[in-house]
Enzyme design. Structure first.
Site, short mmCIF file in Angstrom:
data_model
loop_
_atom_site.label_atom_id
_atom_site.label_comp_id
_atom_site.label_asym_id
_atom_site.label_seq_id
_atom_site.Cartn_x
_atom_site.Cartn_y
_atom_site.Cartn_z
N LYS A 176 0.84 -1.20 0.00
CA LYS A 176 0.00 0.00 0.00
C LYS A 176 0.88 1.25 0.00
O LYS A 176 1.92 1.29 0.66
CB LYS A 176 -0.90 -0.04 1.24
CG LYS A 176 -1.96 1.04 1.33
CD LYS A 176 -2.81 0.78 2.58
CE LYS A 176 -3.84 1.87 2.82
NZ LYS A 176 -4.62 1.61 4.07
N SER A 188 -9.39 2.01 3.81
CA SER A 188 -8.53 2.73 2.89
C SER A 188 -7.62 1.82 2.05
O SER A 188 -7.00 2.28 1.08
CB SER A 188 -7.64 3.72 3.67
OG SER A 188 -6.78 3.05 4.58
N SER A 218 -9.61 -0.31 7.95
CA SER A 218 -9.05 -0.18 6.61
C SER A 218 -8.52 -1.46 6.00
O SER A 218 -8.21 -1.50 4.80
CB SER A 218 -7.94 0.89 6.60
OG SER A 218 -8.50 2.17 6.71
#
Length: 485
Positions: free
Chosen positions: A86, A161, A185
């Site tokens: 990420k 997220s 997330s």
């Protein structure tokens, strides 16, 4: 021919699980280069439509795979397994933009601990995945890279997220996807895309970004955790022991083994369908029933019982987090965030008014009260099965539609906030696909566990998967059939 030899398995390599890949590479039936090339080919085929991976590491991935194939060193547990990282975590030589245009040139001087641990285990990084601005939405879109789409269709958000991570792994771009979680997330995108994950508990996975210029707030330090999103529970048991390896740069890391003491059996599971007055959708209720039935059939004792102080814990926890974020991150969002993000941030505060000043300090002290109540409850009930969201996953950009939109996205996520605030581990596993008028939507349920017993959560998810096949089989057969053959 032996199991998982490429010649005996008709599936393309991108459909193989991390466990199957590692088994084959350890045995010499597959090379790391073969696996990585298959993952890169898959990325080329589907990522232009999904926009899940926003930076592709082609040359580095090929070089790393070639080095693994040539090495005489012992093979790590993830030897040759393609993974993604990420973009809010440091990967040496790459930008840690966190979806913010102003940070696009923040180049990491070194790997974060989670990246270093994955490399040390033999994983090969093939790309970096998308996140919303500041990683502070449950939907993934930003002005720097644009929107990430869900492989189930554009009628449903990819979550956030870690939305790029969830979409990429379910579309076959890598067998594992790194993500992180402060309020949900890892679990939001796992639920949205039909993946599995386990949010580690407090202190389990070492964390630190070498590029950072200041320390995070104490609540963020105690709630934010690193993890992976996968397609099967087996892959969590394979990968998570790697992630929890100690790193001296995180002084709060807990050096506790992945597998704890064998619990007394049968393990008792508390089941709750508390909807906090929002209403529980029939498909979510069915998903919980299917999980409970599978656990019962596996020998767990499943009882409907209400855990302590659930709504209060979730609301106090999220309002406390927003209070800290408003104080410490708010100025950055005002300076560098888009108008869309600033509007959403303001609407968050209307749904969950942030604690500030003396009230925030007082409420932070209450965290121990809630944690104590849950610890006492979980002395009897080692696991808690609940909804994750109370309704099927929401549409893209739903949180931009004022207070009503934010309420649907986050107002119904108490079960997520509870586990984040308490620092308890919590897994998410899909058990049902809702066939809604606008398209299919996978439904994930949450399984929380005792502190530092992520292994028991993953055991339970394995038991569920013995009755309910991993959701990727449904996705690839019914939704992505045209691009998956």
């Amino acid at each position: 021919m032996t199991q998982n030899d490429k010649s005996s398995d008709p599936r393309p390599l991108w459909q193989w699980s991390a466990t199957e890949i590692a088994t084959a590479t350890h045995r010499g039936a597959l090379s790391a280069s073969e696996v990585v090339e298959a993952a890169l080919d898959r990325l080329d085929a589907v990522n232009p439509d999904l926009n899940a991976v926003v930076e592709v590491c082609v040359d580095a991935a090929r070089a790393e795979a070639k080095a693994l194939d040539a090495s005489d060193a012992p093979k790590g547990p993830l030897h040759g397994v393609p993974v993604t990282i990420k973009i809010n975590v440091d990967q040496k030589g790459h930008a840690t933009s966190n979806g913010v245009a102003a940070f696009k040139d923040v180049i990491a001087p070194d790997d974060a601990p989670v990246v270093a641990n994955l490399r040390a285990a033999g994983a090969v990084i093939i790309g970096r995945t998308n996140t919303p601005e500041f990683s502070f939405r449950a939907d993934t879109d930003n002005p720097l890279f644009g929107r990430t789409h869900n492989p189930w269709g554009r009628h449903v958000s990819a979550g956030g997220s870690s939305g790029g991570a969830g979409a990429s792994v379910m579309a076959g771009i890598g067998a594992l996807a790194h993500g992180n979680d402060i309020g949900g997330s890892l679990r939001f995108p796992a639920s949205a895309n039909g993946a599995v994950t386990v949010k580690p508990g407090l202190g389990r996975v070492p964390a630190w970004n070498p590029s950072q210029t200041r320390e995070r707030g104490l609540l963020a330090q105690s709630m934010s955790v690193q993890g992976v999103i996968a397609r099967t529970a087996d892959d969590l048991h394979l990968s998570m022991p790697t992630l929890i390896a100690a790193d001296i740069r995180d002084p709060l890391h807990v050096p506790f083994p992945w597998t704890g003491t064998a619990p007394e059996t049968p393990i008792k599971v508390a089941v709750s369908k508390n909807d906090f007055g929002f209403g529980l959708h029939q498909d979510v209720s069915l998903a919980i029933d299917r999980a409970a039935s599978a656990l019962t059939n596996a020998g767990y004792v499943v009882e409907e019982i209400e855990p302590p102080l659930v709504r209060e814990t979730g609301e106090i926890g999220y309002r406390s987090l927003l209070g800290e974020v408003k104080t410490l991150l708010g100025p950055d969002i005002q300076e560098h965030g888009s108008d869309i993000l600033q509007g959403i941030f303001d609407d968050y505060h209307k749904v969950f008014p942030p604690f500030e000043g003396t009230e925030l300090v007082s409420m932070l002290g209450q965290r121990s009260r809630y944690a104590r109540a849950w610890a006492e409850f979980m002395e009897t009930y080692s696991l808690v099965l609940s909804p994750f969201l109370l309704q099927p996953f929401f549409a893209p950009a739903r949180d931009t539609e004022g207070v009503e939109g934010v309420t649907e996205v986050l107002g119904q996520a108490h079960w997520s906030f509870v586990m984040s605030y308490l620092g308890l581990p919590a897994g998410n596993i899909p058990t049902h696909v809702a066939q809604l008028p606008y398209g299919p939507v996978p439904i994930g349920v949450q399984i929380a566990g005792q502190r530092w017993r992520e292994d028991l959560i993953v055991d339970a998810m394995q038991a569920i998967e013995r009755e309910i096949p991993p959701m990727c089989t449904t996705l690839w057969a019914q939704v992505m059939s045209e691009c998956c053959t």
